[in-house]
Every structure is written in C-alpha cells, then in structure tokens.
Write a protein that holds these residues in place. Structure first.
Motif, short mmCIF file in Angstrom:
data_model
loop_
_atom_site.label_atom_id
_atom_site.label_comp_id
_atom_site.label_asym_id
_atom_site.label_seq_id
_atom_site.Cartn_x
_atom_site.Cartn_y
_atom_site.Cartn_z
N THR A 36 60.98 -14.13 9.46
CA THR A 36 61.91 -14.25 10.60
C THR A 36 61.32 -14.94 11.78
O THR A 36 60.77 -15.78 11.15
N VAL A 37 62.12 -14.71 13.07
CA VAL A 37 61.62 -15.38 13.98
C VAL A 37 60.71 -14.84 14.65
O VAL A 37 61.59 -13.66 15.20
N ASP A 38 60.10 -15.62 15.37
CA ASP A 38 59.12 -14.95 16.28
C ASP A 38 58.92 -12.73 15.63
O ASP A 38 58.34 -12.26 16.46
N GLY A 39 59.07 -13.19 15.03
CA GLY A 39 58.07 -11.90 14.11
C GLY A 39 58.69 -10.69 13.91
O GLY A 39 58.84 -9.38 13.32
N ARG A 40 60.15 -11.41 14.24
CA ARG A 40 61.83 -10.16 14.13
C ARG A 40 62.92 -11.02 13.10
O ARG A 40 62.90 -11.71 12.84
N HIS A 43 68.67 -12.03 13.15
CA HIS A 43 68.32 -13.63 13.73
C HIS A 43 69.37 -13.87 12.91
O HIS A 43 70.36 -13.48 12.04
N THR A 330 49.09 -6.41 14.72
CA THR A 330 50.62 -7.14 16.27
C THR A 330 51.22 -6.70 16.25
O THR A 330 52.20 -6.05 15.07
N TRP A 333 55.52 -6.47 15.64
CA TRP A 333 55.34 -7.92 14.73
C TRP A 333 55.89 -6.49 13.34
O TRP A 333 55.89 -5.91 13.16
N LYS A 338 51.75 -12.36 8.47
CA LYS A 338 51.66 -13.68 9.56
C LYS A 338 51.47 -14.97 8.58
O LYS A 338 50.62 -14.81 7.65
N ASP A 351 54.99 -20.39 10.58
CA ASP A 351 54.26 -19.73 11.02
C ASP A 351 55.51 -17.94 11.40
O ASP A 351 55.20 -17.44 12.21
N GLU A 352 55.48 -17.63 10.64
CA GLU A 352 56.47 -16.53 10.14
C GLU A 352 56.04 -15.69 8.98
O GLU A 352 55.55 -15.83 8.13
#
Ligand code: GLY
Length: 371
Positions: A36-40, A43, A330, A333, A338, A351-352
């Motif tokens: 993920t990028v920022d939880g998504r 991307h 969260t 997310w 995480k 950190d994803e």
C-alpha cells in the motif's frame, strides 16, 4: 490470555481480513497489488519484481478452507486461474510463492490432474534457474546472485521431484538448500539476504543485501524466510540436516526478538535512529516467522523447544492482533496489517501493508483457530 479468548480474538482478526480482501476485489477486480501507499492498494509505485500474486489468491483459499464459503472458493479459483501462465515464468524466482499458495490447495481439494500438472511445471521452470557452477538457483537480479527468499520457493522443486520421481530435480533442490546453508546462513543462525558467486569458478565470493541494512547485517524478513523455508523442506523430505538449519534460525529469532515480540526490519538497525533506517518494525517478518514457528514446534523432538517456538509464535500473533498492527481501528486503511516493509533502500512499501504480510498473518491465525 486464555485459549478461548485467543480463539475469539484471532477469529475476529480473520473476519476483518476477509472484509478487507473482499473490499479490495470489489474496488479493484483482478488487480494484484504488492504494497500500500498511505494505506491504499492502488498507486503508481514500482513493483521491483512481480512476485506476490499467489498471496492474494492464497488468502482466498485460506478463507474457503476455514469456513467452506462458496463465494471465497469461486474467487480463489478465478484469481488462481489468472496466475496459471506464470508456471512458465522464467523472470522470477518466486514460483513456489505463487503456486504453492494457490494451485496446491486447489489440487488438494479437487485432485484435478491439470492442477497437478501446473504445479509440476512450475517446479520444473524454477529449476531452470540452477547454476551448475556454484550449485544454486539464481535470483531474479543476476546469475551470480542467490537470495535467502528462494528457500521458500525451492519446496515446489522438491514437490515436482517427489511427484514425478525425478532424481535430477531432487539433486538441484538439495544442492540449492546446502549451498544456501553453507554460504548465507551463519553459525549463529542469522542469515544474509544475498550471496554472490564467481561465475567462472562457481566459488562463493561474499554476503550482500538489497533489502537489509548491510551485507553483514541480519535482515529480519530474510531470517523468517529461511526459518520457514528449511522447515518446509524438512516437512517434504524428512532430511534432518535441514531441520537443523530451521532450528538454528529459530533459536536466533527467539533470542533476539524485542520485548513486544514484533521484529524491527533488521536485527542490526540502530534503534536510536528514526524509521525507516532505524526503529522501523516489519510486521510481515513477524507474521512469516509466526507461521513457520507453529510448524517447527510440531517438527522438533524436544518438548521444551516445541513449547518455546509455539509460545513465541503466539506471543507474536497476540501482538499483531492489537490495534497497533491490525488496521481494524484505522479508518480508511485498506490493508489488514500495518507496519510492514518491502524495500527500504528503494523506499517502496515502508511502514505499509504488504501482501505477503497479509497472507502469512492469515495463514498463521488460521492454523491456530483450526486446532
Ligand atoms: N522479495 C522477497 C521479499 O521482499 O521478502
């Protein structure tokens, strides 16, 4: 925690995992994300290498096997079929990851010979990476390179060898495991990410890394791959020499875990420094090691060791189902777990949520709730 509390907590985490995977397949049909990028999940970030498709489809198989749900079965078959052409893929060293998580459970529940043929072909294709000089399976980056990750993929060569009674395949698989042990598993049980060989002579040259801190450091996920990989090889072949390596890896793991039972991304990271190079957890390494330790606890002869491995696995999972790691609390997310890491140097998925972290977390929890 009582047994009943733990079962309830793990079942709740599995139900959350199902809802996250269902949402991913509904929002992005037929899409195989890696991190993920920022939880998504969706991307434009690069893949580095395309190795994780089996984990998404594999989770669908895990869900179906746990609760018999027909929707998960249909999704699992559909997503597995999308991977079938990869049985001939010579660009990656990850065919064990891709097919043992998908076609193996599919074959186990149906006995369909076509699925068996795909598994055997994938094993044969992976064996084409064998370097006679040096006696190892080359990584995807270069012919002189061996990765510790390949220990989780070599089981598909053993599988193909055993299913077809093919001695040549068996020799390749055994040789790779011995070369890995002798060149990048250290005497204290820790591992290097990569070994480099001289292509002219086949001689081992040095330990290096792509995803760890340094060539001589202890990259946490690499150690988890080794621990679980050698345990899988022992399960397939019964060869004690490989159980001994898994045990050595596990003993290092148990002795060096931080107090909260979730590893930092590299055991040599300077914890006085901030993330990503310093105090950055890798929850995916914890999930892989937890699943491997659960198996290893049933393989070792010593009751004390078995108890230590099992307690460590449960302590790691107990930590991973807390809101610090499980994304249930969260908002927005899209992943399950995480604080995973893909590639620190390239700044990919740091950190994803990472797809293998999701898979091995689901696998480990499923093993416990099935007990
Ligand atoms: N390529 C395997 C890993 O990132 O662990």
């Amino acid at each position: 925690m009582t047994h009943a509390d733990r079962q309830r907590s793990y079942l709740g985490a599995l139900e959350f995992a199902e809802s996250q995977v269902a949402a991913l397949t509904e929002q992005h049909p037929d899409f195989f994300p890696i991190y993920t990028v920022d939880g998504r999940w969706h991307h434009e970030g690069e893949l580095w290498t395309d190795w994780t498709g089996g984990f998404l489809a594999g989770m669908m198989w895990q869900f179906h096997l746990r609760n018999g749900d027909a929707t998960w079965r249909a999704r699992a078959e559909h997503y597995s079929k999308l991977l079938e052409h990869r049985q001939h893929d010579r660009a990656v060293h990850d065919l064990g990851f891709i097919f043992l998580s998908t076609y193996k459970p599919w074959f186990d529940v149906t006995g369909d010979s076509h699925l068996h043929d795909v598994l055997v072909q994938a094993g044969r294709t992976l064996a084409l990476r064998f370097q006679e000089k040096g006696q190892y399976l080359r990584s995807f980056v270069a012919p002189e390179s061996l990765f510790i990750d390949i220990m989780m993929n070599v089981p598909i060569i053993f599988y193909a060898a055993l299913e077809t009674d093919d001695d040549a395949l068996m020799q390749i698989a055994n040789a790779h495991c011995r070369t890995t042990r002798d060149c990048i598993v250290r005497s204290d049980g820790s591992t290097a990410h990569e070994g480099i060989f001289d292509l002219e002579t086949g001689a081992f040259v040095q330990q290096t890394t792509h995803q760890g801190l340094a060539g001589d450091s202890r990259w946490a996920r690499g150690l988890a791959w080794s621990l679980y990989g050698y345990s899988k090889v022992f399960a397939l072949t019964g060869q004690q020499e490989f159980l001994a390596v898994a045990q050595r890896n596990a003993d290092f793991w148990v002795a060096n875990l931080p107090a909260d039972h979730v590893p930092y991304w590299d055991f040599d990271a300077d914890l006085a420094l901030p993330a990503p190079w310093g105090a950055q957890k890798d929850s995916s390494a914890g999930a892989i090691a937890a699943s491997g330790l659960l198996d290893l606890s049933r393989q070792v002869d010593s009751a004390d060791l078995a108890a230590t491995y099992r307690q460590t696995a449960l302590a790691m999972l107990d930590a991973l189902v807390t809101p610090e790691y499980l994304a249930r609390e969260t908002p927005g997310w899209e992943g399950i777990l995480k604080h995973g890491v893909y590639h620190t140097k390239k700044q990919l998925g740091v950190d994803e949520s990472v797809m293998w972290g999701e898979f091995f977390f689901v696998e480990a929890l499923s093993k416990v709730v099935a007990e």
